[in-house]
Design an enzyme around this catalytic site. Structure first.
Site, short mmCIF file in Angstrom:
data_model
loop_
_atom_site.label_atom_id
_atom_site.label_comp_id
_atom_site.label_asym_id
_atom_site.label_seq_id
_atom_site.Cartn_x
_atom_site.Cartn_y
_atom_site.Cartn_z
N GLY A 96 0.80 -1.22 0.00
CA GLY A 96 0.00 0.00 0.00
C GLY A 96 0.82 1.26 0.00
O GLY A 96 0.30 2.35 -0.24
N ARG A 97 2.13 1.14 0.27
CA ARG A 97 3.01 2.33 0.25
C ARG A 97 4.42 1.94 -0.17
O ARG A 97 5.39 2.55 0.24
CB ARG A 97 3.04 2.99 1.62
CG ARG A 97 3.49 2.09 2.76
CD ARG A 97 3.51 2.83 4.06
NE ARG A 97 3.96 1.98 5.15
CZ ARG A 97 4.80 2.36 6.11
NH1 ARG A 97 5.32 3.57 6.08
NH2 ARG A 97 5.13 1.55 7.07
N ASP A 129 -2.39 7.26 2.17
CA ASP A 129 -1.67 8.18 1.27
C ASP A 129 -0.44 7.54 0.65
O ASP A 129 0.20 8.14 -0.23
CB ASP A 129 -1.30 9.47 2.00
CG ASP A 129 -0.38 9.23 3.20
OD1 ASP A 129 0.15 8.11 3.37
OD2 ASP A 129 -0.17 10.19 3.98
N GLY A 130 -0.09 6.34 1.09
CA GLY A 130 1.06 5.66 0.50
C GLY A 130 2.40 6.23 0.89
O GLY A 130 3.43 5.82 0.35
N ARG A 180 14.66 -0.16 0.44
CA ARG A 180 14.83 -1.42 1.16
C ARG A 180 15.33 -2.50 0.21
O ARG A 180 14.91 -2.59 -0.95
CB ARG A 180 13.51 -1.85 1.80
CG ARG A 180 13.63 -3.12 2.62
CD ARG A 180 12.48 -3.29 3.58
NE ARG A 180 11.21 -3.61 2.93
CZ ARG A 180 10.08 -3.82 3.60
NH1 ARG A 180 10.06 -3.74 4.92
NH2 ARG A 180 8.97 -4.10 2.95
N ASP A 256 1.35 -11.52 6.85
CA ASP A 256 1.87 -10.70 5.77
C ASP A 256 3.22 -10.08 6.13
O ASP A 256 3.86 -9.45 5.28
CB ASP A 256 0.88 -9.60 5.39
CG ASP A 256 0.46 -8.74 6.57
OD1 ASP A 256 -0.18 -9.28 7.47
OD2 ASP A 256 0.80 -7.54 6.60
N ASN A 257 3.67 -10.26 7.38
CA ASN A 257 4.98 -9.78 7.80
C ASN A 257 5.97 -10.92 8.03
O ASN A 257 6.96 -10.74 8.72
CB ASN A 257 4.86 -8.96 9.10
CG ASN A 257 4.10 -7.66 8.90
OD1 ASN A 257 4.02 -7.15 7.80
ND2 ASN A 257 3.52 -7.14 9.96
#
Length: 498
Positions: A96-97, A129-130, A180, A256-257
């Site tokens: 999402g960001r 807002d990403g 990253r 998801d992590n």
């Protein structure tokens, strides 16, 4: 809003995830920022990736790190995935960001993702807002690089860039973008995304991709998908054991992590324990303590069971046989974790020959530490000197509210050391190689973030990074960075920062 400039050749991309079907991601460029400024470039990592640090530090390079330039051969995309968040399944999450720019093959021949985090909205932003605020970007940079220096498998931070824009959370905050680096960004939740849709073909394609990219040895196995599951379980068991051995708390172990590659990923409300207690929780959003320090092995196994569920159609044609295969694989987690954890505890105590009572000896120490508010990191670091002789016991004793609790245990420990024999100086050296003097203590991380966010002062950030780059070495000039927090410095809660 700034606009994209012409493409520039900074990375020699060799992309593979972008070759998967379009339903695996959404293709879109990062959203440019107003006035990018380089805060930190990880020059050593850049060289390892085959990049030119000087070129990355130019205005053109910084524009790339901010998302204002799309690199030549880059194929920017936001990955699709789902996930269990605090036990509740969310069928669509996704980047999402974050934008995956592409993949490079580093100097060791390892394929690595290059991702921008805080790079603007995507179809997976869920009305967000990403963007990323500067504080969480600096936290991830500090902690991920500290984890790498500690020898823990982790994503890495290549660069941090301020955006010249404001992001709005509870208050207006300076914006930033993190570059990253990861072995990949494929998660347990990536498999869940397709399994929840009944897309068996996509699950198979994803599994084949992961095998080819991360675990090629599984190809030769009698059942490659069972071999994949076994290997991921083994990697995660060893990873979580390493977390516990340095007092690390992830904070948000949602599916998801959890990285399929066995790396620590997504540093949100993460923290390191000061005083030891297995129920320690820092995350402000973990009100029930689901992801407490001592729960992490159980949660890892639970997450891996969710992965196994997604692979059932691949493990065997018969449903009962597939469930049997999955259950056998999941049941092996506990033994693999205990083996890795016990071996690590022995090393921390200077025991290099396995004996049946070693784990109980270590657990006895941990229980006494919990009952006496002993600092986790310093207890083990000071034991390195105490292993040479009892004249060094004073440093350990003062960490316990009741020093006698340490004395009782130390007598038992020294009997065990005497049984093993060996040179005391060699034992001390080996213990110091696994018991760090320096960790990213929460009050120091907050101090560095506060100075940067509130005053634009990055000197504390730079100093902390330098100290944490050699965590196993004594650094007398930076002794305060090894000290536990004063009562007024104790951090009780950490925040996700999204």
């Amino acid at each position: 809003m700034a606009e994209h400039s012409e493409a520039v050749a900074l990375f020699e991309f060799h992309n593979s995830y972008a070759r998967l079907p379009d339903r695996f991601f959404a293709r879109l460029p990062p959203t440019p920022v107003a006035a990018p400024r380089l805060v930190r470039l990880n020059e050593r990592l850049a060289v390892q990736l085959g990049l030119d640090p000087e070129e990355l530090a130019t205005p053109e390079g910084v524009a790339f790190l901010a998302g204002n330039l799309v690199p030549e051969k880059g194929e920017p995309l936001a990955m699709a995935y789902a996930g269990h968040q605090f036990g509740t399944f969310v069928p669509q999450l996704g980047d999402g960001r974050a934008i995956l720019l592409g993949e490079v093959v580093d100097r060791d021949g390892v394929r690595r993702d290059i991702q921008l985090k805080g790079s603007g909205p995507t179809p997976f932003s869920r009305r967000g807002d990403g963007r990323a605020a500067l504080g969480p970007v600096l936290r991830e940079y500090i902690v991920s690089e500290a984890m790498a220096a500690l020898g823990i498998p982790t994503t890495r931070s290549l660069a941090a860039v301020t955006s010249g824009e404001t992001v709005w959370r509870e208050t207006p905050l300076p914006g930033a973008v993190l570059t990253r680096v990861a072995s990949s960004h494929i998660r347990v939740g990536t498999f869940q995304y397709f399994a929840a849709r009944g897309d068996v073909d996509a699950v198979r394609r994803l599994a084949d991709y992961v095998i080819a990219r991360h675990y090629p040895e599984a190809v030769a196995a009698a059942n490659p998908y069972r071999a994949l599951l076994d290997t991921v379980i083994s990697r995660q068991a060893e990873l979580v054991a390493k977390w516990l051995l340095i007092g690390f708390i992830h904070g948000v172990m949602n599916t998801d992590n959890m990285s399929i590659a066995g790396e620590t990923i997504d540093y949100g409300p993460c923290a390191f324990m000061d005083t030891y207690h297995p129920a320690t929780v820092f995350s402000s959003i973990d009100s029930g303590g689901r992801y407490a320090y001592g729960n992490q092995p159980t949660i890892a196994q639970w997450n891996l069971a969710r992965l196994a569920e997604t692979l059932l159609t691949l493990l065997a044609e018969d449903q009962d046989a597939a469930v049997k295969e999955a259950q056998e694989a999941i049941d092996a987690f506990a033994a693999r974790f205990e083996t890795a954890y016990a071996a690590g505890l022995r090393r921390k105590l200077g025991l290099f020959q396995s004996r049946p009572d070693d784990l109980s000896l270590a657990q006895d120490l941990l229980e006494r530490m919990a009952a006496n508010a002993a600092d986790f990191t310093l207890t083990f670091r000071f034991l390195c000197d105490a292993a040479v002789g009892p004249e060094a016991d004073a440093s350990v004793r003062r960490l316990f509210t009741d020093p006698g609790a340490y004395d009782d245990w130390a007598a038992r420990w020294r009997r065990r050391l005497a049984e093993e024999g060996g040179e005391a100086s060699d034992r001390r050296k080996m213990m110091r190689a696994v018991n760090p003097a320096f960790i990213p203590r929460n009050h120091l991380v907050e101090e560095a973030i506060s100075a940067a966010v509130n005053n634009g002062d990055f000197s504390s950030f730079e100093t902390l990074l330098a100290v944490l780059s050699t965590p196993y070495e004594d650094q007398p000039a930076f002794a305060r960075f090894a000290d536990p927090p004063r009562p007024d410095q104790i951090v009780h809660q950490t925040f996700c920062g999204t």
